[in-house]
Design a protein around this motif. Structure first.
Motif, short mmCIF file in Angstrom:
data_model
loop_
_atom_site.label_atom_id
_atom_site.label_comp_id
_atom_site.label_asym_id
_atom_site.label_seq_id
_atom_site.Cartn_x
_atom_site.Cartn_y
_atom_site.Cartn_z
N LEU A 56 66.73 95.94 75.72
CA LEU A 56 67.58 97.04 76.18
C LEU A 56 68.22 96.69 77.51
CD1 LEU A 56 65.23 100.04 75.32
CD2 LEU A 56 67.38 99.48 74.18
N GLU A 57 69.50 96.88 77.61
CA GLU A 57 70.22 96.67 78.87
C GLU A 57 70.76 98.02 79.32
OE1 GLU A 57 73.12 93.64 78.42
OE2 GLU A 57 71.69 92.14 77.67
N LEU A 58 69.99 98.70 80.13
CA LEU A 58 70.32 100.05 80.56
C LEU A 58 70.71 100.06 82.03
CD1 LEU A 58 67.29 101.94 78.94
CD2 LEU A 58 69.55 101.52 77.93
N SER A 59 71.74 100.79 82.33
CA SER A 59 72.12 100.96 83.74
C SER A 59 71.29 102.08 84.35
CB SER A 59 73.60 101.30 83.84
OG SER A 59 73.89 102.51 83.17
N HIS A 60 71.06 101.98 85.64
CA HIS A 60 70.41 103.05 86.40
C HIS A 60 69.05 103.46 85.82
CE1 HIS A 60 74.34 103.17 88.16
NE2 HIS A 60 74.89 103.78 87.14
N VAL A 61 68.16 102.48 85.66
CA VAL A 61 66.79 102.78 85.27
C VAL A 61 66.01 103.09 86.54
CG1 VAL A 61 64.68 101.94 84.19
CG2 VAL A 61 66.92 101.30 83.25
N LEU A 62 65.49 104.31 86.65
CA LEU A 62 64.81 104.75 87.86
C LEU A 62 63.39 105.22 87.54
CD1 LEU A 62 67.71 106.83 89.49
CD2 LEU A 62 67.15 104.41 89.85
N LEU A 63 62.58 105.26 88.58
CA LEU A 63 61.18 105.68 88.43
C LEU A 63 60.94 107.02 89.11
CD1 LEU A 63 59.46 102.27 89.31
CD2 LEU A 63 60.06 103.13 87.03
N ASP A 64 60.16 107.85 88.44
CA ASP A 64 59.75 109.16 88.97
C ASP A 64 58.22 109.20 88.86
OD1 ASP A 64 59.72 111.75 89.86
OD2 ASP A 64 60.42 112.62 87.97
N PRO A 65 57.51 108.51 89.78
CA PRO A 65 56.07 108.28 89.62
C PRO A 65 55.24 109.54 89.43
CG PRO A 65 56.96 106.96 91.42
CD PRO A 65 58.03 107.92 91.01
N LYS A 66 55.56 110.60 90.15
CA LYS A 66 54.76 111.83 90.07
C LYS A 66 55.46 112.95 89.30
CE LYS A 66 52.32 110.86 94.39
NZ LYS A 66 51.98 111.37 95.76
N GLY A 67 56.60 112.66 88.70
CA GLY A 67 57.33 113.67 87.95
C GLY A 67 58.01 114.71 88.81
N GLN A 68 58.09 114.44 90.12
CA GLN A 68 58.68 115.43 91.02
C GLN A 68 60.17 115.61 90.79
OE1 GLN A 68 57.53 114.38 95.07
NE2 GLN A 68 56.57 116.37 95.30
N ALA A 69 60.87 114.51 90.60
CA ALA A 69 62.32 114.60 90.39
C ALA A 69 62.62 115.36 89.11
CB ALA A 69 62.94 113.20 90.33
N GLY A 70 61.87 115.06 88.05
CA GLY A 70 62.06 115.77 86.78
C GLY A 70 61.80 117.26 86.92
N ALA A 71 60.78 117.62 87.68
CA ALA A 71 60.46 119.03 87.90
C ALA A 71 61.56 119.71 88.70
CB ALA A 71 59.12 119.16 88.61
N ASN A 72 62.08 119.04 89.74
CA ASN A 72 63.15 119.61 90.56
C ASN A 72 64.44 119.82 89.78
OD1 ASN A 72 61.48 119.66 92.79
ND2 ASN A 72 62.24 117.74 93.63
N LEU A 73 64.63 119.00 88.75
CA LEU A 73 65.82 119.14 87.92
C LEU A 73 65.63 120.12 86.78
CD1 LEU A 73 66.93 115.39 87.69
CD2 LEU A 73 67.93 117.18 89.12
N GLY A 74 64.46 120.73 86.71
CA GLY A 74 64.21 121.71 85.66
C GLY A 74 63.98 121.10 84.31
#
Length: 275
Positions: free
Chosen positions: A210-228
């Motif tokens: 897979l060649e994906l752009s903008h692969v990022l890490l959210d170690p504690k799930g905080q970003a996902g939670a903030n985005l709802g």
């Protein structure tokens, strides 16, 4: 507002629950008014419901017919056009009433109450859809550990996919999202991994080529939670060019559903020079 209702291990979208509730209400109201029971309301009501569902599905398939022709057996999207379905249901119900006036009162009342519940419920879901959620609320890390603000993707419509390597539907939809990057150069695609180390993510991407752009890490799930987006994996969030949440989708995406969701961000009208 949480876009899904969790029932055990099931995650049921609110629009689906709303449609089922509106149909049940319409059937119940009609049955109460059909006191003679001999008018054939029950059979006719189910026929109207079937026509409504069939028309809603066919309208969606026709809208995205080019994608369906490429994969006609791919039914995982579950997409439908509620407005067309309701219009078709009403037209069919009116035809039945003309042929059998005895069902007019219960059928009209059932259709009216079910339609009103669906319209009002849809408006309520739209009001509480979480449009105050913005990309600026979240930060993440690149695979090399550099912190990045997700608001840096503002200026283009942005798709944020919350995923993990252990999630089967996440893995299945990855090739589709990789292809979408090519088909939609005016859109940022951000792959926000939930809770896994960089090395594990790298191994997964390499093993799947897979060649994906903008692969990022959210170690504690905080970003996902903030985005709802903490409603289950995969969850895909669709932001407009100003960084505001337009809509979200919980579950595995199909090509047709992805195109439908992208339209809500204005992606089809995004300027080519946007960065």
């Amino acid at each position: 507002m949480n876009p899904v209702q969790h029932i055990g291990s099931l995650a049921l979208p609110w629009p689906l629950l709303l449609a089922a509730g509106a149909a049940a209400l319409g059937l119940a109201v009609g049955m109460v008014l059909d006191r003679r029971q001999a008018a054939g309301f029950w059979a006719m009501a189910w026929r109207v419901l079937l026509v409504t569902l069939l028309a809603a599905r066919l309208a969606f398939v026709f809208e995205y017919r080019e994608a369906f022709l490429q994969a006609p057996l791919d039914i995982r999207d579950g997409g439908w056009n509620g407005q067309i379905g309701v219009i078709a249901g009403w037209l069919y119900a009116l035809a039945l009433m003309r042929r059998q006036p005895s069902v007019r009162r219960p059928l009209m009342a059932g259709m009216g109450s079910g339609t009103a519940a669906w319209v009002l419920g849809s408006m309520a879901l739209l009001v509480h859809a979480g449009n105050d959620i913005r990309l600026a609320a979240a930060t993440a890390r690149t695979l090399d550990g550099t912190q990045i603000e997700l608001q840096s993707f503002s200026g283009k419509p942005t798709v944020v996919n919350l995923w993990a390597t252990w999630c089967p539907p996440c893995r299945r939809e990855m090739p589709l999202l990789q292809q979408a990057q090519i088909e939609h150069p005016r859109v940022h695609f951000v792959f926000l991994n939930q809770g896994e180390p960089a090395e594990e993510v790298r191994r997964f991407l390499a093993s799947r080529q897979l060649e994906l752009s903008h692969v990022l890490l959210d170690p504690k799930g905080q970003a996902g939670a903030n985005l709802g987006g903490q409603t289950g994996l995969p969850t895909t969030l669709f932001f407009d060019a100003r960084g505001r949440l337009s809509t979200r989708y919980v579950g595995e995406l199909s090509h047709e559903t992805l195109e439908q969701m992208l339209a809500s961000t204005g992606a089809r009208h995004a300027p080519a020079a946007a960065r």
